[in-house]
Design an enzyme around this catalytic site. Structure first.
Site, PDB file in Angstrom:
ATOM      1  N   GLU A 233      -3.962   0.977  -5.671  1.00  0.00           N
ATOM      2  CA  GLU A 233      -4.926   1.927  -5.315  1.00  0.00           C
ATOM      3  C   GLU A 233      -5.908   1.023  -4.215  1.00  0.00           C
ATOM      4  O   GLU A 233      -6.475   0.077  -4.579  1.00  0.00           O
ATOM      5  CB  GLU A 233      -5.935   2.122  -6.558  1.00  0.00           C
ATOM      6  CG  GLU A 233      -5.250   2.707  -7.793  1.00  0.00           C
ATOM      7  CD  GLU A 233      -4.764   4.376  -7.590  1.00  0.00           C
ATOM      8  OE1 GLU A 233      -5.276   4.892  -6.283  1.00  0.00           O
ATOM      9  OE2 GLU A 233      -3.913   4.565  -7.950  1.00  0.00           O
ATOM     10  N   CYS A 267     -14.286   2.598  -2.088  1.00  0.00           N
ATOM     11  CA  CYS A 267     -13.146   2.985  -1.421  1.00  0.00           C
ATOM     12  C   CYS A 267     -13.046   4.519  -0.638  1.00  0.00           C
ATOM     13  O   CYS A 267     -12.335   4.592   0.259  1.00  0.00           O
ATOM     14  CB  CYS A 267     -11.991   2.902  -2.275  1.00  0.00           C
ATOM     15  SG  CYS A 267     -12.226   3.766  -3.830  1.00  0.00           S
TER      16      CYS A 267
END
Ligand code: NAD
Length: 499
Positions: A233, A267
């Site tokens: 991720e 993110c």
């Protein structure tokens, strides 16, 4: 020794924790590996009850844990409350999964034979996480991994050891045995050495990594050497496209939160704001006014954003400022770089000299040839560009190779569907910010943002379980698939004769 300090008031030492050596991490991996069989033997509904306990304990400790998140990593308190709520939501989702964890019954092509599938735990999982979501993102791994019968060794960010320690203690208090979840704190290179040794010795059966694309690439390659697919991720350069038919007030609010919430250190933070040429000038000047007037400062107060996670993240931000070119226009604050009494910011709340604060920056005039176009800046910096057609906006949104989150603001359903189909990101928001996730919808990216793994909801179970298929032949003879075919009488030349 790791000393974590409050990034809003650096004289405030949050904790001092001894660093784990590579050998200690390998020993932790060995102990967790040894504990896995017994943990997996506990019925899944019982493991679900333990996850339920953890959820209730996190709920009872929500304020204390949220305050610690703000104190150690600097996100504003209401965001920290949201982060801790996400841990609770994740526990609430998975406690029920303990009573499901379904396999299937599958029809056989032969008589007197039955086929089944079972979800099997993968074994012992090594999880390495980033500092920007010190509680929620680790819980996306730890909760489903434990529920599915795996043991876990967790290496949190070295910038948030106190939150990691607090969260781990809540898991243990909820009934997770100490060898089933072990937390180690270390720097990257030592962690990598432990990863390699753990893989070599067979102590690691799955790797979960949340962090930068550069580190993810190395971890994925190392896992691949040992025939494992890591759950990766990674970073993002998340586009937000504003069409001429958009509700501009709504889009402005979304762009402000997505660009500068958590000081741009998500993110899913807004990377580039792509504005249609017909609304570009008006939207940009309103956006600049909003950012110029936003309150920044003490994260326990009502501010848009607080400090950077640490000096390291401010230093990275300063490097990104060097990518600004003469053809760009810079706005958003009274200066760029660190906010200090000597380089003040209007509406600053608190004393900037005590913490690691950065001026918000808007860089407009971005083009696809710019370094800033393809660089994840992970700080309070939003780039802005112009487009004339939706196809061009989609191409610009995909062109850098990241593919985590994306957003479009429009009132035209056709634009929604064309954007959804054309965008390469794993997540698409319609008339909503690029950041913000619900705990039961798949979360993850493509391209440089991840290798296709998904967290959250039922989808993450594919990371932490492997399908075992079983066939049970009770015919008392050896029936051979594909060879012992059942003959089916039919007339292949049959045609209807209707006049
Ligand atoms: P980072 O890659 O520097 O560090 C992440 C973790 O990896 C830390 O625990 C660190 O100690 C460890 N690490 C560093 N080098 C290592 C190595 N060589 N071997 C093993 N471990 C190593 O990232 P960061 O600065 O902590 O976090 C920011 C990045 O994380 C951004 O790119 C952000 O987009 C990304 N992120 C992604 C998600 C997501 O879900 N996609 C969520 C949060 C953050």
């Amino acid at each position: 020794m790791f000393t974590s300090t409050n990034p809003a008031r650096q004289s405030d030492v949050v904790t001092t924790i001894p660093a784990s050596s590579t050998e200690e991490m390998v020993a932790a991996l060995a102990a967790a590996k040894l504990a896995q069989k017994e943990w997996a033997a506990l019925p899944a509904p019982a493991r679900g009850r333990i996850i339920a306990n953890v959820g209730r304990l996190v709920e009872k400790n929500k304020e204390a844990l949220s305050k610690l998140v703000t104190r150690e990593m600097g996100k504003v308190y209401r965001e920290a409350l949201g982060e801790v709520q996400e841990v609770i939501d994740t526990c609430d989702f998975f406690l029920g999964e303990g009573r499901r964890l379904y396999g299937q019954t599958v029809p056989s092509e032969m008589k007197n034979k039955n086929l089944f599938t079972f979800r099997m735990p993968v074994g012992n999982v090594f999880i390495i996480t980033a500092g920007n979501f010190p509680a929620a993102v680790p819980s996306w791994y730890i909760v489903p991994a434990l529920l599915a019968g795996n043991t876990v060794v967790w290496k949190p960010s070295e910038f948030t050891p106190a939150v990691a320690h607090a969260l781990t203690s809540l898991f243990h208090a909820g009934g997770v045995p100490t060898d089933v979840l072990k937390t180690v704190v270390a720097e990257g290179p030592d962690t990598f050495a432990a990863l390699e040794e753990g893989l070599k010795r067979g102590y690691i059966n799955k790797v979960g990594f949340t962090g930068s694309t550069a580190v993810g690439r190395k971890i994925g390659a190392k896992a691949g050497e040992y025939i494992q697919s890591a759950c990766l991720e990674l970073g993002g350069k998340n586009p937000m496209v504003v069409m001429p038919d958009a509700n501009l007030d709504l889009a402005l609010e979304g762009a402000l939160f997505a660009g500068f919430g958590t000081a741009g250190q998500r993110c899913t933070s807004l990377g580039t704001l792509w504005l249609h040429e017909s609304i570009h000038d008006e939207f940009l000047s309103r956006y600049i006014a909003l950012v110029e007037n936003a309150k920044v400062g003490d994260p326990m107060e009502d501010v848009l954003f607080g400090p950077m996670i640490s000096e390291k993240y401010l230093a990275n931000h300063l490097e990104h400022l060097k990518m600004i070119q003469p053809h760009h226009k810079v706005s958003g604050s009274t200066a760029t770089g660190r906010i200090t009494k000597a380089s003040p910011r209007k509406n600053f709340v608190g004393d900037p000299d005590q913490g690691v604060f950065a001026h918000p920056v808007i860089v407009s005039g971005i083009t696809k040839n710019d370094e800033l176009y393809r660089t994840e800046t992970f700080g309070p910096l939003v780039t802005v560009g112009k487009f004339s057609t939706l196809d061009e906006a989609i191409e610009l949104s995909n062109g850098h190779g990241y593919g985590l989150s994306s957003a479009i603001y429009t009132s035209n359903p056709e634009s929604v569907w064309r954007f959804r189909e054309g965008i390469s990101a794993g997540m698409v928001s319609i008339n909503n910010s690029t950041s913000g996730a619900e705990a039961h919808l798949p979360f993850g990216g493509n391209g440089m943002s991840g290798n296709g793994s998904r967290q959250s909801g039922i989808w993450v179970l594919d990371q932490f379980t492997r399908w075992q298929s079983m066939n049970w032949d009770w015919s008392n003879k050896l029936q051979k698939a594909q060879m012992d075919l059942i003959e089916i009488k039919h007339d292949p030349k049959f045609m209807l004769n209707i006049k």
